[in-house]
Design a protein around this motif. Structure first.
Motif, PDB file in Angstrom:
ATOM      1  N   SER A 110      34.705  46.522  46.038  1.00 22.76           N
ATOM      2  CA  SER A 110      33.608  46.326  45.082  1.00 22.76           C
ATOM      3  C   SER A 110      33.241  47.591  44.324  1.00 22.76           C
ATOM      4  O   SER A 110      32.594  47.504  43.272  1.00 22.76           O
ATOM      5  N   SER A 171      28.123  33.951  32.277  1.00 26.10           N
ATOM      6  CA  SER A 171      28.923  34.206  33.482  1.00 26.10           C
ATOM      7  C   SER A 171      29.827  35.430  33.304  1.00 26.10           C
ATOM      8  O   SER A 171      31.051  35.357  33.385  1.00 26.10           O
ATOM      9  N   GLU A 173      32.090  38.605  33.681  1.00 23.42           N
ATOM     10  CA  GLU A 173      32.926  39.169  34.731  1.00 23.42           C
ATOM     11  C   GLU A 173      33.376  40.591  34.405  1.00 23.42           C
ATOM     12  O   GLU A 173      33.882  41.289  35.276  1.00 23.42           O
ATOM     13  N   SER A 248      21.955  43.659  39.684  1.00 28.13           N
ATOM     14  CA  SER A 248      23.246  42.979  39.876  1.00 28.13           C
ATOM     15  C   SER A 248      23.364  42.432  41.293  1.00 28.13           C
ATOM     16  O   SER A 248      23.782  41.279  41.498  1.00 28.13           O
ATOM     17  N   TYR A 252      23.714  38.467  42.181  1.00 34.52           N
ATOM     18  CA  TYR A 252      24.850  37.976  42.972  1.00 34.52           C
ATOM     19  C   TYR A 252      24.360  37.345  44.272  1.00 34.52           C
ATOM     20  O   TYR A 252      24.916  36.348  44.740  1.00 34.52           O
ATOM     21  N   LEU A 257      25.171  34.972  39.332  1.00 36.10           N
ATOM     22  CA  LEU A 257      26.406  35.509  38.777  1.00 36.10           C
ATOM     23  C   LEU A 257      27.592  34.932  39.549  1.00 36.10           C
ATOM     24  O   LEU A 257      27.474  34.636  40.742  1.00 36.10           O
ATOM     25  N   TYR A 259      30.898  34.277  41.728  1.00 37.90           N
ATOM     26  CA  TYR A 259      31.463  34.943  42.885  1.00 37.90           C
ATOM     27  C   TYR A 259      32.948  35.263  42.705  1.00 37.90           C
ATOM     28  O   TYR A 259      33.621  35.660  43.639  1.00 37.90           O
ATOM     29  N   GLN A 262      34.202  40.529  43.194  1.00 39.77           N
ATOM     30  CA  GLN A 262      33.684  41.053  44.450  1.00 39.77           C
ATOM     31  C   GLN A 262      32.546  42.028  44.162  1.00 39.77           C
ATOM     32  O   GLN A 262      32.634  42.877  43.281  1.00 39.77           O
ATOM     33  N   ASN A 263      31.461  41.870  44.899  1.00 38.21           N
ATOM     34  CA  ASN A 263      30.271  42.683  44.685  1.00 38.21           C
ATOM     35  C   ASN A 263      29.542  42.809  46.010  1.00 38.21           C
ATOM     36  O   ASN A 263      29.632  41.931  46.865  1.00 38.21           O
ATOM     37  N   VAL A 266      27.463  39.843  46.822  1.00 37.75           N
ATOM     38  CA  VAL A 266      28.197  38.704  47.383  1.00 37.75           C
ATOM     39  C   VAL A 266      28.348  38.869  48.885  1.00 37.75           C
ATOM     40  O   VAL A 266      28.119  37.931  49.668  1.00 37.75           O
ATOM     41  N   ASN A 269      25.106  38.193  50.541  1.00 37.11           N
ATOM     42  CA  ASN A 269      24.791  36.771  50.575  1.00 37.11           C
ATOM     43  C   ASN A 269      25.520  36.073  51.710  1.00 37.11           C
ATOM     44  O   ASN A 269      24.921  35.287  52.465  1.00 37.11           O
TER      45      ASN A 269
END
Length: 338
Positions: A110, A171, A173, A248, A252, A257, A259, A262-263, A266, A269
């Motif tokens: 990420s 959305s 990216e 951000s 996420y 935003l 998935y 990769q962040n 995420v 979450n």
């Protein structure tokens, strides 16, 4: 027949003048390096906060390089046992998820996206705010009225709902595009603050002297106004970058935003959904991305605090030893008089 230029008649040594010009250019380059690069770097590095901030940010840059060069394993499932604790298996130093994914691989994967997004958001918001604030504050009149009205309009728009709507509709990216969207109206409030700073600076005597000598507005802004507000700008650049990180991750985390990228949000979450908040066995799944988020924000804050010394002329003069040399000269003069 000789082709050498005849300089006997005018008594001018053209080769000597050319050498002097070359030396002057070399001297100017050396002076530029000493004043603009070496001296500021020395002053900034003398602050412990700068060194710690650079060290922290270097870790994130190293992770980005590792990911871009593919020097660490991919974030794939079933690589190891589920929910390994940190340092339980040194092949997976930060532990694993419930599906056996390496958490360190998730963080590294990420990092390049996060850094690009943070840089884009911070540069966009700060640059636009500086342009708007300096021009509005220095020029005044109709220009100030128009720019202030535009800034007020953007400030009146609720930031978070606007960002959520844009995120759901577009959305994004691309990290650069996402950074701009996240700070789409962040510049307005910062621009008004910079305008207030410039309003007080433009009445200073050295600004009046520059205007009296016929110096152009752009040159005055660049040479006289900007250096005085740079500490404030640097701090707010870091605040804008930190806001980009938190915004951000939050978007996420709530799923606003996509998935597909990769962040750390995420990862956060998934860790929450898998019981990381209530199970000690999965708590590290939440802790690892939180530490990554806080670490990057903390490194940026320390760096901005240390960089303040570069733009503070009193501190810079003291640290480069100029004030000490003045005191020594005064002491020597007093001794001679006695």
């Amino acid at each position: 027949m000789s082709t050498e230029p005849d300089t006997a008649g005018d008594g001018i040594d053209w080769r000597s003048e050319t050498s002097d010009v070359e030396m002057s250019r070399r001297d100017r380059l050396n002076e530029f390096y000493e004043q603009k690069i070496y001296a500021p770097a020395t002053v900034a590095w003398s602050d412990r906060r700068t060194r710690i901030g650079v060290l922290i940010l270097s870790v994130y840059l190293l992770m980005a390089v590792v990911d871009l060069l593919g020097l660490w394993r991919d974030a794939s499932p079933n690589q190891a046992g589920p929910l390994l604790s940190p340092f339980e298996n040194m092949a997976y130093p930060l532990g694993t998820t419930r599906s056996g994914v390496d958490l360190l691989a998730l963080i590294i994967d990420s990092t390049p996206f996060i850094l690009q997004m943070v840089l884009a958001g911070g540069v966009w918001a700060t640059t636009l705010a500086v342009i708007v604030g300096t021009v509005s504050g220095y020029k005044g009149g109709t220009i100030d009225t128009v720019i202030t009205a535009i800034s007020d309009f953007f400030m009146a728009i609720p930031g978070l709902p606007l960002v959520i709507v844009l995120a759901l509709a577009l959305s994004p990216e691309n990290p650069i595009f996402l950074g701009v969207i996240l700070t789409i109206n962040y510049w307005a409030g910062l621009g008004r603050s910079i305008r207030s700073q410039v309003l007080s600076i433009r009445e200073e005597s050295y600004i009046e002297a520059s205007r009296t000598m016929g110096t152009g507005s752009i040159r005055i802004i660049i040479k006289d106004v900007l250096p005085n507000i740079m500490p404030y700008v640097m701090v707010n650049f870091v605040l804008a970058a930190r806001y980009t990180i938190f915004a951000s991750v939050g978007l996420y985390f709530i799923g606003a935003l996509p998935y597909t990228v990769q962040n750390w949000g995420v990862t956060l979450n998934y860790g929450y959904e898998q019981g990381g908040l209530f199970s000690m066995g999965a708590f590290h799944w939440l802790l690892v991305p939180i530490v990554a988020i806080v670490g990057l924000a903390f490194g940026l804050v320390l760096l901005s605090q240390g960089m303040d010394r570069i733009f503070n002329p009193r501190v810079r003069t003291r640290l480069t030893g100029e004030s000490e040399s003045i005191e020594e000269e005064e002491t020597d003069t007093t001794t001679e008089m006695i």
